[in-house]
Motif scaffolding. Structure first.
Motif, PDB file in Angstrom:
ATOM      1  N   MET A   1       0.840  -1.186   0.000  1.00  0.00           N
ATOM      2  CA  MET A   1       0.000   0.000   0.000  1.00  0.00           C
ATOM      3  C   MET A   1       0.875   1.235   0.000  1.00  0.00           C
ATOM      4  O   MET A   1       1.885   1.298   0.702  1.00  0.00           O
ATOM      5  N   ILE A   2       0.506   2.224  -0.807  1.00  0.00           N
ATOM      6  CA  ILE A   2       1.303   3.441  -0.952  1.00  0.00           C
ATOM      7  C   ILE A   2       0.397   4.653  -0.751  1.00  0.00           C
ATOM      8  O   ILE A   2      -0.720   4.706  -1.256  1.00  0.00           O
ATOM      9  N   VAL A   3       0.921   5.630  -0.001  1.00  0.00           N
ATOM     10  CA  VAL A   3       0.221   6.899   0.159  1.00  0.00           C
ATOM     11  C   VAL A   3       1.210   8.012  -0.164  1.00  0.00           C
ATOM     12  O   VAL A   3       2.407   7.903   0.151  1.00  0.00           O
ATOM     13  N   ALA A   4       0.720   9.060  -0.834  1.00  0.00           N
ATOM     14  CA  ALA A   4       1.597  10.143  -1.274  1.00  0.00           C
ATOM     15  C   ALA A   4       1.048  11.478  -0.814  1.00  0.00           C
ATOM     16  O   ALA A   4      -0.171  11.702  -0.794  1.00  0.00           O
ATOM     17  N   VAL A   5       1.968  12.363  -0.413  1.00  0.00           N
ATOM     18  CA  VAL A   5       1.625  13.755  -0.101  1.00  0.00           C
ATOM     19  C   VAL A   5       2.830  14.601  -0.480  1.00  0.00           C
ATOM     20  O   VAL A   5       3.942  14.363  -0.018  1.00  0.00           O
ATOM     21  N   GLY A   6       2.632  15.569  -1.383  1.00  0.00           N
ATOM     22  CA  GLY A   6       3.748  16.338  -1.903  1.00  0.00           C
ATOM     23  C   GLY A   6       4.696  15.412  -2.645  1.00  0.00           C
ATOM     24  O   GLY A   6       4.262  14.614  -3.490  1.00  0.00           O
ATOM     25  N   GLU A   7       5.968  15.470  -2.340  1.00  0.00           N
ATOM     26  CA  GLU A   7       6.950  14.596  -2.972  1.00  0.00           C
ATOM     27  C   GLU A   7       7.285  13.376  -2.116  1.00  0.00           C
ATOM     28  O   GLU A   7       8.164  12.588  -2.461  1.00  0.00           O
ATOM     29  N   VAL A   8       6.571  13.224  -0.997  1.00  0.00           N
ATOM     30  CA  VAL A   8       6.834  12.118  -0.064  1.00  0.00           C
ATOM     31  C   VAL A   8       5.874  10.972  -0.333  1.00  0.00           C
ATOM     32  O   VAL A   8       4.660  11.179  -0.459  1.00  0.00           O
ATOM     33  N   LEU A   9       6.424   9.780  -0.449  1.00  0.00           N
ATOM     34  CA  LEU A   9       5.639   8.558  -0.591  1.00  0.00           C
ATOM     35  C   LEU A   9       5.981   7.621   0.566  1.00  0.00           C
ATOM     36  O   LEU A   9       7.158   7.450   0.909  1.00  0.00           O
ATOM     37  N   LEU A  10       4.959   7.029   1.142  1.00  0.00           N
ATOM     38  CA  LEU A  10       5.151   6.040   2.195  1.00  0.00           C
ATOM     39  C   LEU A  10       4.542   4.729   1.715  1.00  0.00           C
ATOM     40  O   LEU A  10       3.353   4.666   1.391  1.00  0.00           O
ATOM     41  N   ALA A  11       5.380   3.684   1.647  1.00  0.00           N
ATOM     42  CA  ALA A  11       4.917   2.365   1.192  1.00  0.00           C
ATOM     43  C   ALA A  11       5.009   1.399   2.365  1.00  0.00           C
ATOM     44  O   ALA A  11       6.014   1.353   3.074  1.00  0.00           O
ATOM     45  N   THR A  12       3.953   0.617   2.557  1.00  0.00           N
ATOM     46  CA  THR A  12       3.930  -0.353   3.655  1.00  0.00           C
ATOM     47  C   THR A  12       3.596  -1.730   3.116  1.00  0.00           C
ATOM     48  O   THR A  12       2.776  -1.895   2.208  1.00  0.00           O
ATOM     49  N   THR A  13       4.279  -2.735   3.674  1.00  0.00           N
ATOM     50  CA  THR A  13       3.934  -4.129   3.423  1.00  0.00           C
ATOM     51  C   THR A  13       3.444  -4.714   4.740  1.00  0.00           C
ATOM     52  O   THR A  13       3.223  -3.994   5.701  1.00  0.00           O
ATOM     53  N   ALA A  14       3.287  -6.030   4.785  1.00  0.00           N
ATOM     54  CA  ALA A  14       2.790  -6.651   6.012  1.00  0.00           C
ATOM     55  C   ALA A  14       3.757  -6.484   7.172  1.00  0.00           C
ATOM     56  O   ALA A  14       3.351  -6.487   8.329  1.00  0.00           O
ATOM     57  N   ASP A  15       5.063  -6.331   6.867  1.00  0.00           N
ATOM     58  CA  ASP A  15       6.035  -6.258   7.960  1.00  0.00           C
ATOM     59  C   ASP A  15       7.155  -5.252   7.732  1.00  0.00           C
ATOM     60  O   ASP A  15       8.173  -5.298   8.401  1.00  0.00           O
ATOM     61  N   GLN A  16       6.979  -4.303   6.788  1.00  0.00           N
ATOM     62  CA  GLN A  16       8.063  -3.354   6.531  1.00  0.00           C
ATOM     63  C   GLN A  16       7.500  -2.060   5.953  1.00  0.00           C
ATOM     64  O   GLN A  16       6.428  -2.053   5.347  1.00  0.00           O
ATOM     65  N   ARG A  17       8.249  -0.960   6.148  1.00  0.00           N
ATOM     66  CA  ARG A  17       7.868   0.339   5.594  1.00  0.00           C
ATOM     67  C   ARG A  17       9.043   0.930   4.808  1.00  0.00           C
ATOM     68  O   ARG A  17      10.199   0.727   5.160  1.00  0.00           O
ATOM     69  N   TYR A  18       8.686   1.696   3.760  1.00  0.00           N
ATOM     70  CA  TYR A  18       9.688   2.390   2.949  1.00  0.00           C
ATOM     71  C   TYR A  18       9.213   3.813   2.715  1.00  0.00           C
ATOM     72  O   TYR A  18       8.004   4.080   2.621  1.00  0.00           O
ATOM     73  N   ARG A  19      10.168   4.737   2.566  1.00  0.00           N
ATOM     74  CA  ARG A  19       9.824   6.151   2.393  1.00  0.00           C
ATOM     75  C   ARG A  19      10.668   6.755   1.284  1.00  0.00           C
ATOM     76  O   ARG A  19      11.863   6.480   1.167  1.00  0.00           O
ATOM     77  N   SER A  20      10.011   7.539   0.469  1.00  0.00           N
ATOM     78  CA  SER A  20      10.689   8.262  -0.602  1.00  0.00           C
ATOM     79  C   SER A  20      10.370   9.746  -0.461  1.00  0.00           C
ATOM     80  O   SER A  20       9.222  10.128  -0.197  1.00  0.00           O
ATOM     81  N   THR A  21      11.375  10.575  -0.634  1.00  0.00           N
ATOM     82  CA  THR A  21      11.180  12.027  -0.567  1.00  0.00           C
ATOM     83  C   THR A  21      11.359  12.690  -1.927  1.00  0.00           C
ATOM     84  O   THR A  21      11.386  13.924  -2.026  1.00  0.00           O
ATOM     85  N   ASP A  22      11.485  11.866  -2.994  1.00  0.00           N
ATOM     86  CA  ASP A  22      11.705  12.428  -4.328  1.00  0.00           C
ATOM     87  C   ASP A  22      10.781  11.784  -5.352  1.00  0.00           C
ATOM     88  O   ASP A  22      11.193  11.398  -6.446  1.00  0.00           O
ATOM     89  N   ASN A  23       9.513  11.680  -4.977  1.00  0.00           N
ATOM     90  CA  ASN A  23       8.492  11.140  -5.878  1.00  0.00           C
ATOM     91  C   ASN A  23       8.773   9.708  -6.302  1.00  0.00           C
ATOM     92  O   ASN A  23       8.429   9.293  -7.422  1.00  0.00           O
ATOM     93  N   GLY A  24       9.441   8.928  -5.442  1.00  0.00           N
ATOM     94  CA  GLY A  24       9.625   7.507  -5.720  1.00  0.00           C
ATOM     95  C   GLY A  24      10.876   7.155  -6.476  1.00  0.00           C
ATOM     96  O   GLY A  24      11.068   5.992  -6.855  1.00  0.00           O
ATOM     97  N   GLN A  25      11.752   8.130  -6.724  1.00  0.00           N
ATOM     98  CA  GLN A  25      12.993   7.821  -7.447  1.00  0.00           C
ATOM     99  C   GLN A  25      13.934   6.964  -6.585  1.00  0.00           C
ATOM    100  O   GLN A  25      14.556   6.024  -7.070  1.00  0.00           O
ATOM    101  N   THR A  26      14.022   7.300  -5.305  1.00  0.00           N
ATOM    102  CA  THR A  26      14.842   6.518  -4.371  1.00  0.00           C
ATOM    103  C   THR A  26      14.025   6.255  -3.111  1.00  0.00           C
ATOM    104  O   THR A  26      13.105   7.023  -2.768  1.00  0.00           O
ATOM    105  N   TRP A  27      14.396   5.154  -2.445  1.00  0.00           N
ATOM    106  CA  TRP A  27      13.625   4.735  -1.259  1.00  0.00           C
ATOM    107  C   TRP A  27      14.556   4.459  -0.090  1.00  0.00           C
ATOM    108  O   TRP A  27      15.683   3.993  -0.275  1.00  0.00           O
ATOM    109  N   THR A  28      14.061   4.732   1.114  1.00  0.00           N
ATOM    110  CA  THR A  28      14.771   4.432   2.354  1.00  0.00           C
ATOM    111  C   THR A  28      13.939   3.460   3.172  1.00  0.00           C
ATOM    112  O   THR A  28      12.738   3.678   3.383  1.00  0.00           O
ATOM    113  N   GLU A  29      14.592   2.382   3.600  1.00  0.00           N
ATOM    114  CA  GLU A  29      13.890   1.421   4.450  1.00  0.00           C
ATOM    115  C   GLU A  29      13.784   1.986   5.860  1.00  0.00           C
ATOM    116  O   GLU A  29      14.784   2.350   6.476  1.00  0.00           O
ATOM    117  N   LEU A  30      12.563   2.070   6.374  1.00  0.00           N
ATOM    118  CA  LEU A  30      12.330   2.611   7.703  1.00  0.00           C
ATOM    119  C   LEU A  30      12.430   1.500   8.745  1.00  0.00           C
ATOM    120  O   LEU A  30      12.338   0.316   8.410  1.00  0.00           O
TER     121      LEU A  30
END
Length: 439
Positions: A1-30
């Motif tokens: 599942m992905i939610v976006a606001v501005g240039e920030v995207l937050l993606a969640t799976t059943a057991d992990q989260r990822y965040r992008s601050t550049d419209n999904g070009q790069t991701w950081t594992e939270l």
């Protein structure tokens, strides 16, 4: 599942989260949060680039730092699942069945306590990119997990799923943020499990009902006696459950029922000691509503068996006596047993009993002579509170129950007092509280 606001995207799976601050070009594992079991049909809600909300079966979680940390918001929420609730160092601690949470603001907000892992004698810490402990592989048999306050220590006792359900005890760090395995922790290890399964040794003779003492031994052979189950046509034999179903800690001594036998072990010791007390009174093990009730205060121990018999030990479990004949009340089962100072309180399905010595007992009533049927106790200093199916009570100076609330909340799994508030953890409803300031 992905939610976006501005240039920030937050993606969640059943057991992990990822965040992008550049419209999904790069991701950081939270930092992961695998204790959360997401309801995937419910969306994550974004307020701004730093604040998000998400839902699982235990409540609403919020982050205000872009997903790096999450807090649980359950104050007044209906439907929150809880297994245990205690007060320690003016903070509330709750066990949901998947994680342990802490509240420093009387239940308004909650923070998950990090738990480190231990595998078969070796302590291992699960880390993420920030090198902080993340979670423990707590067994899915959560019914036996328990939060225990022992003087200046808070312990979390559970079964760790590492191939066998081994008893594990975690201690809270001095800063209150991490639960770590206690060194030399008492576990029913592989050798004992092999004895249990193969019957390689015979267990010592159990305690005799006439009050005599058995030969005491620190060599633990815990072979559960077979259980006979009868139906109209056949008689079958099944083994006892290979779990410590009742656990208590007092003065750094752990007491655990295993294979329907009560064992004890000092946290620094290398062996379990068989106290000689067994409970084979229940023929069928399918009914978990009746389990062994245990209360410990220094060397004094009270055990309520499943058949309604009460046993007392004054020497830390070296010898036992049946005090049931001295009880002035007929009942079928125990609800809970607790100490307030040197006085023991025993809640049964026929009323509450109290005694200072175990020799003489009183039946506790209200001012009209009625015996409230208390299900759970909470102790605040020298004051004891009780909750029943018809309301909440406080025991007065004349040893009489006074009803302080007639509201029926549901099945109470735990009761706790902090800062003139009485908190009830209600099964499948959450945490509710009443004020004691004007009581």
């Amino acid at each position: 599942m992905i939610v976006a606001v501005g240039e920030v995207l937050l993606a969640t799976t059943a057991d992990q989260r990822y965040r992008s601050t550049d419209n999904g070009q790069t991701w950081t594992e939270l930092p992961g949060d695998t204790d959360m079991f997401m309801i995937n049909s419910l969306p994550v809600v974004a307020v701004n680039e730093m604040t998000f909300y998400e839902v699982d079966s235990f409540g609403v979680h919020r982050t205000t730092d872009g997903g790096k940390s999450w807090g649980l918001l359950i104050d007044g929420m209906i439907g929150t699942r809880l297994k245990d609730l205690v007060v320690f160092n003016d903070r509330l601690y709750a066990h949901t069945g998947y994680a342990v949470y802490q509240s420093t603001d009387e239940g308004v907000s909650w923070k998950k306590i990090a738990i480190t892992e231990r595998f078969t004698g070796k302590v291992t810490t699960i880390t993420n990119q920030s090198s902080k402990p993340e979670r423990a592989r707590i067994s899915h048999s959560f019914v036996f997990s328990k939060l225990i306050v022992d003087a200046d220590n808070l312990y979390f006792v559970s079964h760790v799923d590492i191939g066998d359900n081994l008893l594990q005890i975690f201690g809270l760090s001095t800063d209150g943020d991490i639960l770590s395995p206690v060194q030399s922790i008492p576990t029913f290890d592989e050798a004992l499990l092999r004895q249990l399964r193969t019957g390689s040794k015979e267990a010592k003779d159990p305690y005799l009902s006439n009050g005599s003492e058995k030969e005491h031994s620190s060599i633990v052979s815990i072979i559960p006696p077979p259980v006979l189950r009868k139906d109209e046509e056949t008689t079958t034999v099944e083994a006892c459950d290979e779990k410590a179903t009742t656990v208590e800690v007092c003065n750094d001594v752990l007491y655990a029922e295993y294979g329907r036998t009560l064992f004890k072990r000092r946290l620094s010791d290398l062996e379990w000691t068989n106290t000689g007390l067994t409970d084979m009174s229940q023929v069928s093990y399918d009914d978990d509503s009746k389990d062994l009730k245990l209360a410990v205060s220094r060397e004094t121990i009270y055990v309520g068996k499943r058949d309604g018999k009460l046993f007392q030990s004054l020497d830390g479990g070296n010898s036992w006596r049946d005090v049931t004949p001295s009880l002035p009340l007929h009942f079928a089962c125990f609800k809970e047993i607790t100490f307030v100072g040197s006085t023991v309180y025993v809640a049964t399905d026929g009323g509450v009993l109290s005694s200072e010595t175990g020799e003489h007992w009183r039946v506790l009533t209200d001012s009209s002579g009625t015996r409230p049927l208390i299900d759970r106790f909470a102790v605040d200093g020298s004051t004891i509170y009780g909750v029943s199916s018809i309301g909440t009570y406080r025991l007065g100076t004349r040893n009489q129950w006074k009803q302080i609330s007639s509201e029926v909340l549901g099945e109470t799994v735990a009761l706790a007092v902090i800062n003139d508030k009485l908190y009830s953890a209600i099964k499948d409803r959450g945490i509710l509280h009443i004020s004691l300031a004007e009581e």
